[in-house]
Every structure is written in structure tokens, then in C-alpha cells.
Design an enzyme around this catalytic site. Structure first.
Site, short mmCIF file in Angstrom:
data_model
loop_
_atom_site.label_atom_id
_atom_site.label_comp_id
_atom_site.label_asym_id
_atom_site.label_seq_id
_atom_site.Cartn_x
_atom_site.Cartn_y
_atom_site.Cartn_z
N ASP A 21 0.88 -1.18 0.00
CA ASP A 21 0.00 0.00 0.00
C ASP A 21 0.91 1.22 0.00
O ASP A 21 2.13 1.11 0.14
CB ASP A 21 -0.90 -0.01 1.25
CG ASP A 21 -1.83 1.21 1.31
OD1 ASP A 21 -2.45 1.52 0.28
OD2 ASP A 21 -1.92 1.85 2.37
N SER A 22 0.29 2.40 -0.09
CA SER A 22 1.08 3.63 -0.02
C SER A 22 1.53 3.93 1.42
O SER A 22 2.46 4.70 1.62
CB SER A 22 0.24 4.80 -0.54
OG SER A 22 -0.92 4.93 0.26
N CYS A 84 -4.34 -1.81 -1.74
CA CYS A 84 -4.51 -0.39 -2.04
C CYS A 84 -5.52 -0.27 -3.17
O CYS A 84 -5.30 -0.82 -4.26
CB CYS A 84 -3.17 0.20 -2.45
SG CYS A 84 -3.26 1.91 -2.97
N GLU A 164 -2.92 9.46 8.08
CA GLU A 164 -1.45 9.32 8.16
C GLU A 164 -0.88 10.22 9.26
O GLU A 164 0.15 9.92 9.84
CB GLU A 164 -0.80 9.62 6.81
CG GLU A 164 -1.01 8.54 5.75
CD GLU A 164 -0.17 7.27 5.98
OE1 GLU A 164 0.87 7.33 6.65
OE2 GLU A 164 -0.59 6.20 5.47
N CYS A 196 -11.05 2.73 0.25
CA CYS A 196 -9.64 3.06 0.48
C CYS A 196 -9.26 2.30 1.74
O CYS A 196 -9.99 2.34 2.74
CB CYS A 196 -9.48 4.56 0.68
SG CYS A 196 -7.82 5.01 1.24
N HIS A 198 -7.18 2.81 3.91
CA HIS A 198 -6.93 3.64 5.10
C HIS A 198 -8.21 3.83 5.93
O HIS A 198 -8.15 3.97 7.15
CB HIS A 198 -6.45 5.05 4.69
CG HIS A 198 -5.00 5.14 4.35
ND1 HIS A 198 -4.45 4.56 3.24
CD2 HIS A 198 -3.98 5.77 4.99
CE1 HIS A 198 -3.16 4.84 3.19
NE2 HIS A 198 -2.84 5.57 4.25
#
Ligand code: DGL
Length: 276
Positions: A21-22, A84, A164, A196, A198
Site C-alpha cells: 500500500d502507499s 490499495c 497518516e 480506500c 486507510h
């Protein structure tokens, strides 16, 4: 023409599963993989240096995703989990081309779209990054299986930076959630997909906004179950490994990643800086 069944007889159960993932988002999927497949060795790549993917061009997302996939293959991974949505929506074809059938690829959009298309019969809302929404992949994948479902997608780009930054239970995050979820496009939804990886980190706040009015889909569970089914089908489940190895590579080490990865995987994880 009959589709050829994949041959993974060169792979061994002891090989690790590669996840990327990012940033911290894919940890929501990795955590569920650990819960359903507790004996598997895992390698996680978080591309924190290039975060957020959601605001990047398709070309950039393809470049990052293929480089990471190549790295995971070189580290002997027996499966690639694209944890992701943005990478799935923009680079799945290129990742498949690179892997060229050597190992199974599990993405985070197609298994979720297929499951909701068969199980849900009402209006679905999807919140995701800009690059995922502009691909239209959720709508396409859901409607491929059930063309009567109404799907409304909304880009919610401020959520990833807030997550984040570790803004959980924070007034800033509450304001962002309120602002996005009250958007007229999501007015009549009865089901919400967190498009997403996240976003499950804010699931309590999102559920709180809706009360019991809207069902929120548990995407990490659907993805981890799909992975388990594929590993089982190809006799690749690692069942005899009581002390699995969890190795985390980050292209930029962030405090928040350390915090969440330790919370999900315990203190003794290996965290290594790796720029590709
Ligand atoms: N977690 C990612 C996703 O599922 C990427 C978020 C981002 O980097 O913008 O889309």
C-alpha cells in the site's frame, strides 16, 4: 475457449505473502490476513515516500506499483496482495502483466464488488481517493455482476492525510467526515463501501455518523477471505508455522506507521527503510 487454470506447483507454503500500500492503509488488510491466516509469513511494503497515491497520475501509480511488485517477487512471495484501492484501480493490469501468472494476485476492489453485487440489493455509496473514483472501477465491477444496483461514488481526499497524521478521534477528522458524508451524492445510500484501505482506521467515527441507518462493508475481511480461499485451492496454505515472520519495508519511516504496525502486529516486528 476454455480458460487455463493457473499452475502454481513451483510455489511452496513456507514462502511469504507480499502485501503493499502507499502507507498505513494496507495494515487494515494485513491485520485481517494475520487473523485468518495466523501461520503465514508476511512481507509488507508501505510506500510512505510517495504518499498519497490518490492525488498522483496514473503513470506514477503504475511505476510505484510495478516496482514494489517486482521487489516482492524478488523476495520470493507466493502471492501479491494489492492492499490499495488506488493501485488496484490504476495499475492492476500492469501488475498482472509483470507477474505474468507466476503467483496469484489478490486486489481489494474485485472481491468486494463481486460480494456486494450478489448480497446487497439497495443503493451503494463508495468513498475513495480521487484516483480511484475517477477510474470508475467500483461502479463498473459491481454493475458487471448486477446491473440493477445504483452506485454513487465520492472522492474524499482529505481522509488519507488525516489518517497518516494519526488524527483519530480528533475534531479535524470529525469535521472532514461530516463534510463528506453529508454530501448530497450519498444522501440515499443504504450501504457504504470504504473504497480506500486507510478508511477502516476511522470506521468507528464513520459508523457513529450514520448510527444504524447505513451498513458499512468490512472490505479487509472479504479480501483476506479471498486470499485464504485461493491459497487453500492451490495447496499453498502455511499451516505449520507457529512463529511467523512479519517484515515491514517502508520507503520513508513514519512515527504513525511504527505505532499502528506495532499495535496490530506486536512490538517485535522488523521495520526496514527501503527506497526502490
Ligand atoms: N490506501 C490506499 C487506497 O486504498 C491509498 C491511499 C493514498 O495513498 O491516497 O486507495
Amino acid at each position: 475457449m476454455k480458460k487455463k487454470t493457473a499452475d502454481y506447483s513451483h510455489l511452496k507454503p513456507e514462502q511469504p505473502i507480499g502485501i503493499f500500500d502507499s502507507g498505513v492503509g494496507g495494515l487494515t488488510v494485513a491485520k485481517e490476513i494475520k487473523r485468518l491466516l495466523p501461520n503465514e509469513n508476511l512481507i509488507y511494503f508501505g510506500d510512505t515516500k510517495h504518499l498519497p497515491y490518490g492525488d498522483k497520475s496514473k503513470e506514477a501509480i503504475i511505476e510505484y506499483s510495478t516496482k514494489i511488485t517486482d521487489f516482492l517477487l524478488k523476495n520470493s512471495c507466493k502471492a501479491i496482495v494489492i492492499a490499495c484501492n488506488t493501485a488496484t484501480a490504476n495499475a492492476l493490469k500492469e501488475v498482472q502483466h509483470l507477474v505474468s501468472g507466476a503467483v496469484p494476485i489478490i486486489d481489494v476492489i474485485n472481491p468486494v464488488a463481486e460480494k456486494v453485487a450478489y448480497e446487497i440489493h439497495n443503493n451503494i455509496g463508495v468513498i475513495a481517493t480521487k484516483a480511484t473514483v475517477s477510474s470508475g472501477l467500483y461502479k463498473k465491477s459491481i454493475r458487471k455482476h448486477n446491473k440493477f444496483i445504483k452506485v454513487d461514488e465520492l472522492a474524499t481526499p482529505l481522509l488519507v492525510p488525516a489518517i497518516e497524521e494519526g488524527f483519530k478521534n480528533h475534531p479535524i477528522t470529525h469535521a472532514i467526515i461530516y463534510n463528506y458524508l453529508s454530501n448530497h451524492r450519498l444522501k440515499n445510500i443504504e450501504t457504504l463501501i470504504l473504497g480506500c484501505t486507510h478508511y477502516p482506521l476511522l470506521i468507528e467515527e464513520i459508523k457513529q455518523y450514520y448510527g444504524n441507518r447505513v451498513r458499512v462493508i468490512d472490505s479487509p475481511n472479504i479480501v483476506a477471505s479471498q486470499l485464504k480461499m485461493i491459497m487453500d485451492k492451490h495447496h499453498l496454505l502455511n499451516t505449520n508455522n507457529p512463529n511467523p515472520n512479519y517484515h515491514f519495508y517502508l520507503s520513508d519511516i513514519t512515527k504513525n506507521f511504527e505505532k499502528i504496525s506495532k499495535k496490530f502486529f506486536g512490538k517485535a516486528i522488523d521495520l526496514e527503510l527501503k527506497v526502490l
